[in-house]
Scaffold this motif. Structure first.
Motif, mmCIF file in Angstrom:
data_model
loop_
_atom_site.group_PDB
_atom_site.id
_atom_site.type_symbol
_atom_site.label_atom_id
_atom_site.label_comp_id
_atom_site.label_asym_id
_atom_site.label_seq_id
_atom_site.Cartn_x
_atom_site.Cartn_y
_atom_site.Cartn_z
ATOM 1 N N LEU A 406 7.948 0.452 2.835
ATOM 2 C CA LEU A 406 8.174 -0.760 2.038
ATOM 3 C C LEU A 406 9.386 -0.667 1.118
ATOM 4 O O LEU A 406 10.126 -1.652 0.992
ATOM 5 C CB LEU A 406 6.915 -1.105 1.240
ATOM 6 N N PRO A 407 9.644 0.468 0.435
ATOM 7 C CA PRO A 407 10.841 0.519 -0.426
ATOM 8 C C PRO A 407 12.125 0.187 0.335
ATOM 9 O O PRO A 407 13.009 -0.494 -0.197
ATOM 10 C CB PRO A 407 10.844 1.966 -0.936
ATOM 11 N N GLU A 414 12.864 1.726 -6.130
ATOM 12 C CA GLU A 414 12.072 2.140 -7.293
ATOM 13 C C GLU A 414 10.571 1.982 -7.062
ATOM 14 O O GLU A 414 9.763 2.444 -7.880
ATOM 15 C CB GLU A 414 12.467 1.308 -8.523
ATOM 16 N N LEU A 415 10.178 1.340 -5.969
ATOM 17 C CA LEU A 415 8.755 1.175 -5.686
ATOM 18 C C LEU A 415 8.153 2.550 -5.414
ATOM 19 O O LEU A 415 8.550 3.232 -4.464
ATOM 20 C CB LEU A 415 8.557 0.253 -4.483
ATOM 21 N N PRO A 416 7.197 3.001 -6.228
ATOM 22 C CA PRO A 416 6.715 4.382 -6.099
ATOM 23 C C PRO A 416 5.779 4.568 -4.907
ATOM 24 O O PRO A 416 4.833 3.797 -4.722
ATOM 25 C CB PRO A 416 5.963 4.607 -7.423
ATOM 26 N N THR A 422 2.201 5.819 1.258
ATOM 27 C CA THR A 422 1.361 4.803 0.622
ATOM 28 C C THR A 422 1.872 4.521 -0.785
ATOM 29 O O THR A 422 2.569 5.342 -1.387
ATOM 30 C CB THR A 422 -0.102 5.280 0.550
ATOM 31 N N ILE A 423 1.531 3.365 -1.331
ATOM 32 C CA ILE A 423 1.976 3.017 -2.683
ATOM 33 C C ILE A 423 1.213 3.863 -3.706
ATOM 34 O O ILE A 423 -0.005 4.029 -3.612
ATOM 35 C CB ILE A 423 1.724 1.527 -2.966
ATOM 36 N N LYS A 424 1.937 4.384 -4.655
ATOM 37 C CA LYS A 424 1.337 5.229 -5.687
ATOM 38 C C LYS A 424 0.862 4.343 -6.836
ATOM 39 O O LYS A 424 1.649 3.603 -7.429
ATOM 40 C CB LYS A 424 2.368 6.237 -6.188
ATOM 41 N N THR A 425 -0.435 4.408 -7.134
ATOM 42 C CA THR A 425 -1.017 3.545 -8.167
ATOM 43 C C THR A 425 -1.937 4.329 -9.090
ATOM 44 O O THR A 425 -2.328 5.460 -8.793
ATOM 45 C CB THR A 425 -1.856 2.414 -7.540
ATOM 46 N N GLU A 426 -2.300 3.681 -10.181
ATOM 47 C CA GLU A 426 -3.353 4.198 -11.049
ATOM 48 C C GLU A 426 -4.703 4.039 -10.354
ATOM 49 O O GLU A 426 -4.927 3.095 -9.605
ATOM 50 C CB GLU A 426 -3.407 3.416 -12.368
ATOM 51 N N TYR A 427 -5.590 4.969 -10.627
ATOM 52 C CA TYR A 427 -6.946 4.882 -10.096
ATOM 53 C C TYR A 427 -7.652 3.657 -10.682
ATOM 54 O O TYR A 427 -7.524 3.360 -11.868
ATOM 55 C CB TYR A 427 -7.707 6.166 -10.434
ATOM 56 N N VAL A 428 -8.367 2.923 -9.884
ATOM 57 C CA VAL A 428 -9.161 1.738 -10.218
ATOM 58 C C VAL A 428 -8.302 0.498 -10.431
ATOM 59 O O VAL A 428 -8.480 -0.516 -9.756
ATOM 60 C CB VAL A 428 -10.088 1.949 -11.442
ATOM 61 N N THR A 429 -7.338 0.534 -11.361
ATOM 62 C CA THR A 429 -6.607 -0.690 -11.698
ATOM 63 C C THR A 429 -5.621 -1.100 -10.611
ATOM 64 O O THR A 429 -5.311 -2.286 -10.467
ATOM 65 C CB THR A 429 -5.815 -0.532 -13.007
#
Length: 477
Positions: A406-407, A414-416, A422-429
């Motif tokens: 995707l980046p 800059e999309l982590p 896979t996209i790097k995100t915070e857990y749960v949110t």
């Protein structure tokens, strides 16, 4: 004193809804299980033991209040049962049909360990919500108050639609962008009708649209609209694209005509079920009729492919999987259904290459299970000198899915992302390091279950609401 409506598992045996005979279900794409009659649904729900610690609930990703809606069903309070079910699950009638209950809620039912057979949780869940639709209990979304904030959601699959539902109910303006011409993602174009009839998905899409969700279909981010434009147009953006890139194998003959991706095969078949003109199918390329079909893979997508091929009128259908039956990742219930319908499974086999141009066969290696791999599963090893050729006119690759880059596709370096893409995100949110950008479902987890995507979508929507409400409170001070 009122008669005890529950704990009847001792006197009542587990009884699934009637399953259509294989010779009948091979001829169409209708769902194979009949609906429970009211009395049977009450009877099966009454088998629940009402555990103090309900393992069915704790092993459900959504933590559905299963004992509560089973009891309400047993008592004939179906509208209340629907309200309880809908409170934690955006699409209970879909989960009731396609969740692998044998690995989740039903697989952890306490009464099964005592030898009485698990409660038929999925079938009751499906019955409750189908009854709710029939009786008009499922209402269009009507927020008490409209809000000015907007959220853009990229992807109209289960994760994106679940987030859209939660946000819209709170009055947020929601626009869903999707590359396909119908919403639903894999629910619409990936899962065959014999597991999930398409009117079940379409009525949910219609409910969301009637409730004020805006759909922008045939819209590909990075092509028809940029990611930067989406961020500028909305207060928050949720990436819910799923994973569609097919895992490839490196072997002699890869790329010859007759080797097809599972997603292309299933999408073409599902489009035909809508009455669409599908050139790749109409030309015979993605039509299994009269062909010797070999499907490579052992997951649920492979099961969908073999059972679709049977319905299309294939001459023969074989599934190659490198481990044995006990170690395959797909649902054992689906394997049994496939075998009933005439699919042959070739366990402990793997492709070594492909013969012919177009393809006429698969060079197959015989395998055995050796030492466990890093996950604890026994690693397959090649048996030298045991190769053979499996004749085939159509080979379908169902080796799983990976995330697209995707980046690069979106021009957003800059999309982590993680090392798996896979996209790097915070857990749960689901929050990413980019301000106001979130991600949910398979694009975060990798290829996973629909129920997990729904869970992620709901959790992410709640996190966005918390953020919007916090900003609103600060502005009011």
């Amino acid at each position: 004193m009122a008669k005890q409506p529950m704990l009847k598992f001792v006197s009542l045996e587990r009884d699934m809804p009637e399953k259509r005979p294989p010779d009948l279900r091979r001829a169409d794409f209708n769902e194979i299980y009949a609906e429970y009659a009211d009395a049977k649904a009450k009877e099966q729900a009454s088998r629940c033991s009402q555990c103090g610690v309900p393992y069915c609930q704790s092993h459900c990703p959504l933590h559905n209040n299963i004992p509560d809606w089973l009891r309400l069903t047993a008592e004939g309070r179906l509208e209340e049962a629907y309200e309880v079910s809908q409170a934690t699950n955006t699409f209970p009638e879909i989960c009731g049909r396609i969740c692998p209950q044998d690995r989740l809620c039903e697989g952890n039912c306490v009464i099964e360990s005592s030898g009485h057979g698990t409660v038929t949780i999925g079938s009751v869940e499906k019955y409750i919500t189908d009854t709710a639709w029939e009786n008009g209990w499922v209402k269009p979304i009507k927020p008490k108050n409209e809000r000015t904030e907007s959220v853009g959601i990229i992807g109209a699959g289960p994760g994106g639609l679940a987030a859209a539902d939660v946000l819209r109910r709170q009055g947020v303006q929601v626009t869903v962008y999707d590359t396909y011409d119908r919403a639903g993602g894999l629910l619409t174009y990936g899962i065959p009708g014999f597991k999930l009839e398409k009117d079940v998905v379409m009525r949910r899409n219609e409910q969301l649209e009637a409730g004020g969700v805006t759909f922008k279909l045939n819209c590909t981010v990075g092509k028809d609209i940029s990611f930067a434009e989406l961020r500028a147009a909305h207060d928050a953006v949720i990436i819910a694209t799923g994973v569609y890139k097919t895992r490839e194998i490196q072997a002699p003959g890869v790329g010859v005509p007759g080797l097809e991706r599972a997603i292309d095969f299933l999408t073409a078949s599902n489009r035909k079920s809508f009455g669409d003109a599908v050139e790749e199918f109409d030309s015979g390329r993605l039509d299994a009729k009269g062909k010797r079909v070999v499907v490579i893979g052992g997951g649920d997508t492979a099961m969908d492919c073999v059972r679709t091929s049977i319905r299309q009128g294939a001459e023969s259908v074989k599934c190659l999987y490198r481990r044995d039956r006990a170690n395959m990742p797909g649902s054992q219930r689906e394997v049994a259904n496939a075998e009933e319908e005439g699919v042959q499974f070739e366990w402990l086999t793997a492709p070594k290459g492909f013969v012919g141009d177009p393809v006429t066969g698969v060079m197959v290696q015989k395998m055995r299970l050796g030492a466990p791999d890093a996950t604890g599963r026994q690693a397959p090893e090649v048996i030298e000198g045991a190769d053979y050729v499996e004749e085939a006119d159509l080979v379908i690759m169902a080796l799983g899915f990976e995330p697209e880059d995707l980046p690069t596709l979106w021009g957003e370096p800059e999309l982590p992302v993680t090392r798996w893409g896979t996209i790097k995100t915070e857990y749960v949110t689901g929050a990413t390091e980019m301000d106001g950008v979130y991600a949910v479902g398979d694009i975060v987890r990798g290829a996973s279950l629909v129920v997990w995507a729904i869970k992620d979508g709901r959790d992410c929507a709640e996190a966005i609401l918390d953020r919007l409400n916090g900003a609103e409170a600060i502005a009011a001070e």
